[in-house]
Design a protein around this motif. Structure first.
Motif, PDB file in Angstrom:
ATOM      1  N   VAL A  46      -9.074  -1.127  16.360  1.00  0.00           N
ATOM      2  CA  VAL A  46      -9.295  -1.934  17.559  1.00  0.00           C
ATOM      3  C   VAL A  46      -8.106  -1.725  18.490  1.00  0.00           C
ATOM      4  N   TYR A  47      -8.406  -1.511  19.759  1.00  0.00           N
ATOM      5  CA  TYR A  47      -7.399  -1.188  20.763  1.00  0.00           C
ATOM      6  C   TYR A  47      -7.463  -2.210  21.893  1.00  0.00           C
ATOM      7  N   HIS A  48      -6.315  -2.679  22.312  1.00  0.00           N
ATOM      8  CA  HIS A  48      -6.238  -3.608  23.444  1.00  0.00           C
ATOM      9  C   HIS A  48      -5.601  -2.879  24.615  1.00  0.00           C
ATOM     10  N   ALA A  53      -8.472  -7.836  29.575  1.00  0.00           N
ATOM     11  CA  ALA A  53      -8.402  -8.932  28.612  1.00  0.00           C
ATOM     12  C   ALA A  53      -9.405  -8.787  27.474  1.00  0.00           C
ATOM     13  N   TYR A  54      -9.817  -7.589  27.164  1.00  0.00           N
ATOM     14  CA  TYR A  54     -10.782  -7.428  26.067  1.00  0.00           C
ATOM     15  C   TYR A  54     -10.293  -6.345  25.108  1.00  0.00           C
ATOM     16  N   TYR A  55     -10.845  -6.400  23.906  1.00  0.00           N
ATOM     17  CA  TYR A  55     -10.536  -5.411  22.886  1.00  0.00           C
ATOM     18  C   TYR A  55     -11.657  -4.383  22.842  1.00  0.00           C
ATOM     19  N   THR A  56     -11.316  -3.184  22.459  1.00  0.00           N
ATOM     20  CA  THR A  56     -12.333  -2.141  22.340  1.00  0.00           C
ATOM     21  C   THR A  56     -12.020  -1.278  21.129  1.00  0.00           C
TER      22      THR A  56
END
Length: 102
Positions: A46-48, A53-56
């Motif tokens: 998981v990458y921020h 303001a969201y994780y991907t």
């Protein structure tokens, strides 16, 4: 040249050796990049990203661009052949006595 080879034959032999080493190195490099990409994709990292303001999910798309994979393969091959040129030229110009001494 002590065994009857011409200067061009010696140079060709060195360039062929550089070509073969280039094929092996470029092939292993492409296979290693595909393996690392598959490992990263299967790890579900998981990458921020900054500013948002969201994780991907972090994904590496190596196989989506086969032209880039081919370009890296042939680029590495070209570098290997060019790198073998000085050694081939030096070996072709070497005198027979110096070649036998080494």
């Amino acid at each position: 040249r002590a065994m009857g080879m011409t200067r061009a034959g010696i140079m060709t032999g060195f360039l062929l050796e550089g070509f073969m080493l280039g094929i092996i190195g470029a092939g292993l490099g492409v296979l290693l990049s595909l393996a690392v990409a598959a490992l990263i994709n299967s790890a579900e990292i998981v990458y921020h990203p900054p500013i948002v303001a969201y994780y991907t999910k972090l994904e590496v798309f190596v196989l989506d661009n086969p032209a880039a994979v081919a370009a890296s393969f042939f680029g590495s091959l070209l570098v290997a052949v060019i790198a073998s040129l000085p050694a081939a030229r030096r070996a072709a110009r070497m005198s027979i006595a110096d070649a036998l001494r080494h």
